[in-house]
Every structure is written in structure tokens, then in C-alpha cells.
Design a protein around this motif. Sequence first.
Motif, mmCIF file in Angstrom:
data_model
loop_
_atom_site.group_PDB
_atom_site.id
_atom_site.type_symbol
_atom_site.label_atom_id
_atom_site.label_comp_id
_atom_site.label_asym_id
_atom_site.label_seq_id
_atom_site.Cartn_x
_atom_site.Cartn_y
_atom_site.Cartn_z
ATOM 1 N N PHE A 44 0.843 -1.184 0.000
ATOM 2 C CA PHE A 44 0.000 0.000 0.000
ATOM 3 C C PHE A 44 0.882 1.239 0.000
ATOM 4 O O PHE A 44 1.755 1.383 0.844
ATOM 5 C CB PHE A 44 -0.902 0.030 1.241
ATOM 6 C CG PHE A 44 -1.880 -1.101 1.296
ATOM 7 C CD1 PHE A 44 -3.084 -1.011 0.616
ATOM 8 C CD2 PHE A 44 -1.601 -2.251 2.019
ATOM 9 C CE1 PHE A 44 -3.989 -2.054 0.659
ATOM 10 C CE2 PHE A 44 -2.496 -3.303 2.073
ATOM 11 C CZ PHE A 44 -3.698 -3.202 1.392
ATOM 12 N N GLU A 45 0.642 2.134 -0.953
ATOM 13 C CA GLU A 45 1.380 3.395 -0.999
ATOM 14 C C GLU A 45 0.742 4.378 -0.026
ATOM 15 O O GLU A 45 -0.481 4.492 0.044
ATOM 16 C CB GLU A 45 1.349 3.985 -2.402
ATOM 17 C CG GLU A 45 2.136 5.279 -2.494
ATOM 18 C CD GLU A 45 2.108 5.879 -3.891
ATOM 19 O OE1 GLU A 45 2.864 6.817 -4.121
ATOM 20 O OE2 GLU A 45 1.317 5.410 -4.722
ATOM 21 N N ILE A 46 1.565 5.098 0.709
ATOM 22 C CA ILE A 46 1.073 6.084 1.671
ATOM 23 C C ILE A 46 0.834 7.395 0.944
ATOM 24 O O ILE A 46 1.726 7.917 0.276
ATOM 25 C CB ILE A 46 2.084 6.277 2.814
ATOM 26 C CG1 ILE A 46 2.255 4.959 3.551
ATOM 27 C CG2 ILE A 46 1.646 7.393 3.748
ATOM 28 C CD1 ILE A 46 3.377 4.957 4.539
ATOM 29 N N GLN A 47 -0.368 7.941 1.097
ATOM 30 C CA GLN A 47 -0.714 9.241 0.526
ATOM 31 C C GLN A 47 -1.136 10.154 1.659
ATOM 32 O O GLN A 47 -1.972 9.787 2.474
ATOM 33 C CB GLN A 47 -1.846 9.107 -0.480
ATOM 34 C CG GLN A 47 -1.484 8.265 -1.671
ATOM 35 C CD GLN A 47 -2.633 8.157 -2.653
ATOM 36 O OE1 GLN A 47 -3.660 8.803 -2.514
ATOM 37 N NE2 GLN A 47 -2.462 7.327 -3.655
ATOM 38 N N MET A 48 -0.544 11.337 1.720
ATOM 39 C CA MET A 48 -0.891 12.297 2.759
ATOM 40 C C MET A 48 -2.229 12.953 2.403
ATOM 41 O O MET A 48 -2.528 13.174 1.229
ATOM 42 C CB MET A 48 0.198 13.357 2.905
ATOM 43 C CG MET A 48 1.572 12.776 3.233
ATOM 44 S SD MET A 48 1.586 11.621 4.610
ATOM 45 C CE MET A 48 1.128 12.683 5.947
#
Length: 106
Positions: A6-10
Motif C-alpha cells: 500500500f502506498e502512503i498518501q498524505m
Amino acid sequence: MEEPKFEIQMLHDRVMIRMEPDTEERRSGSGIVIPATVKMANRLAWGEVCGVGANVRSVRVGDKVLLNPEDQFEVELHAQTYLVMRERDLHAVATQETDHGTGLYL
């Protein structure tokens, strides 16, 4: 079966900052050696922006920013410590392109 990544997105106005560990001693302006173990109260620190939310306007990924690391949320990912904070809590940004800087450079 391999776990999905899972890519972290702010989100919103949040900024993720990578802090460099304070492992080196410093020198004062007069040449006095300050050991790395000495902690100074209310000392601001520089960090590198690693992620920004959609509503962030003044900083970009890769910028160096000045902040108070004591008042922020920490998260550890892959043995690296990051801070998560609101853009408005940043004190300064170091960038190569500026219209109204201080005349000081990193």
C-alpha cells in the motif's frame, strides 16, 4: 501468497517529513564543540519533505523545511522515523527558487 503493498498518501494539509538523526557533534560560532548528547530546549530542526497532501500549497516533495520536532506526530516505517504535521506548523522552507527569501542559504 504475497501481502499487497500500500502506498502512503498524505491527506488534506498534512506533510510527511524525514528527520535526520542527530548523531554528530556541532560547533558553536566561537568554535566550542557541542556533543550530540546535548539537547537544547526549543531548538528547531531541518527535515526533508517526503509527501504532501492535496491542499498543501507552499512546499513540495524534496524541499528542506524548518520545524519544531517536539510538537509533532512520529511514525516509523522501514526503520526510518518520519514526522507528520500540518503545513501551517512549518517555520521556513529552503528552496532553490525564491522571490522573497532571507538572503541566507543552506
